[in-house]
Design a protein around this motif. Structure first.
Motif, PDB file in Angstrom:
ATOM      1  N   LEU A  43       0.828  -1.208   0.000  1.00 59.45           N
ATOM      2  CA  LEU A  43       0.000   0.000   0.000  1.00 59.45           C
ATOM      3  C   LEU A  43       0.864   1.260   0.000  1.00 59.45           C
ATOM      4  N   ALA A  44       1.934   1.257   0.774  1.00 62.64           N
ATOM      5  CA  ALA A  44       2.840   2.410   0.794  1.00 62.64           C
ATOM      6  C   ALA A  44       3.507   2.587  -0.571  1.00 62.64           C
TER       7      ALA A  44
ATOM      8  N   ALA B 264       1.640   9.088  -6.142  1.00 63.37           N
ATOM      9  CA  ALA B 264       2.056  10.467  -5.874  1.00 63.37           C
ATOM     10  C   ALA B 264       3.146  10.908  -6.840  1.00 63.37           C
ATOM     11  N   SER B 265       4.029  10.021  -7.231  1.00 65.82           N
ATOM     12  CA  SER B 265       5.092  10.411  -8.152  1.00 65.82           C
ATOM     13  C   SER B 265       4.575  10.638  -9.565  1.00 65.82           C
ATOM     14  N   VAL B 266       3.419  10.085  -9.896  1.00 63.75           N
ATOM     15  CA  VAL B 266       2.849  10.285 -11.224  1.00 63.75           C
ATOM     16  C   VAL B 266       1.808  11.397 -11.214  1.00 63.75           C
TER      17      VAL B 266
ATOM     18  N   TYR C  25       4.078  17.432  -7.618  1.00 61.03           N
ATOM     19  CA  TYR C  25       5.408  17.420  -8.222  1.00 61.03           C
ATOM     20  C   TYR C  25       5.614  16.158  -9.049  1.00 61.03           C
ATOM     21  N   GLY C  26       4.532  15.577  -9.537  1.00 56.57           N
ATOM     22  CA  GLY C  26       4.589  14.320 -10.264  1.00 56.57           C
ATOM     23  C   GLY C  26       4.938  14.486 -11.729  1.00 56.57           C
TER      24      GLY C  26
END
Length: 100
Positions: free
Chosen positions: A21-22, A29-31, A35-36
């Motif tokens: 899940l993490a 979040a990175s996509v 700031y994705g």
């Protein structure tokens, strides 16, 4: 002994589930985040458009500076002065015919 082994297996499953899940959260979040990757692509496209707009404005400023210099007291371009008098003031020469 089976009780501690099943507890350990259950703890391992919970631990792996939380880690998955993490990992999914950080991947999302990175996509999609502020700031994705998608935000970065959008910023790059906006930068390209603004660079083109800046180049157009710089060319326009250069043309206006040239025209201002040509109409200044130090350097007077009579053809440009005549053109501006015709366009802005609507002046014509006495030997010209005006057709409307």
């Amino acid at each position: 002994m089976t009780d501690t082994r099943s507890r350990s297996a259950l703890g391992d499953v919970i631990y792996l589930t939380l880690m998955c899940l993490a990992a999914m959260y950080f991947t999302f979040a990175s996509v999609q985040g502020d700031y994705g990757l998608f935000q970065r692509v959008q910023i790059d496209a906006e930068r390209t458009a603004l660079s083109a707009q800046k180049a157009e404005l710089e060319a326009e400023v250069a043309a206006l500076e040239n025209k201002t210099r040509r109409l200044s007291d130090a350097f007077l371009d009579l053809e440009l002065l005549d053109q501006q008098a015709r366009d802005v003031l609507g002046l014509v020469r006495p030997d010209e015919l005006v057709l409307r």
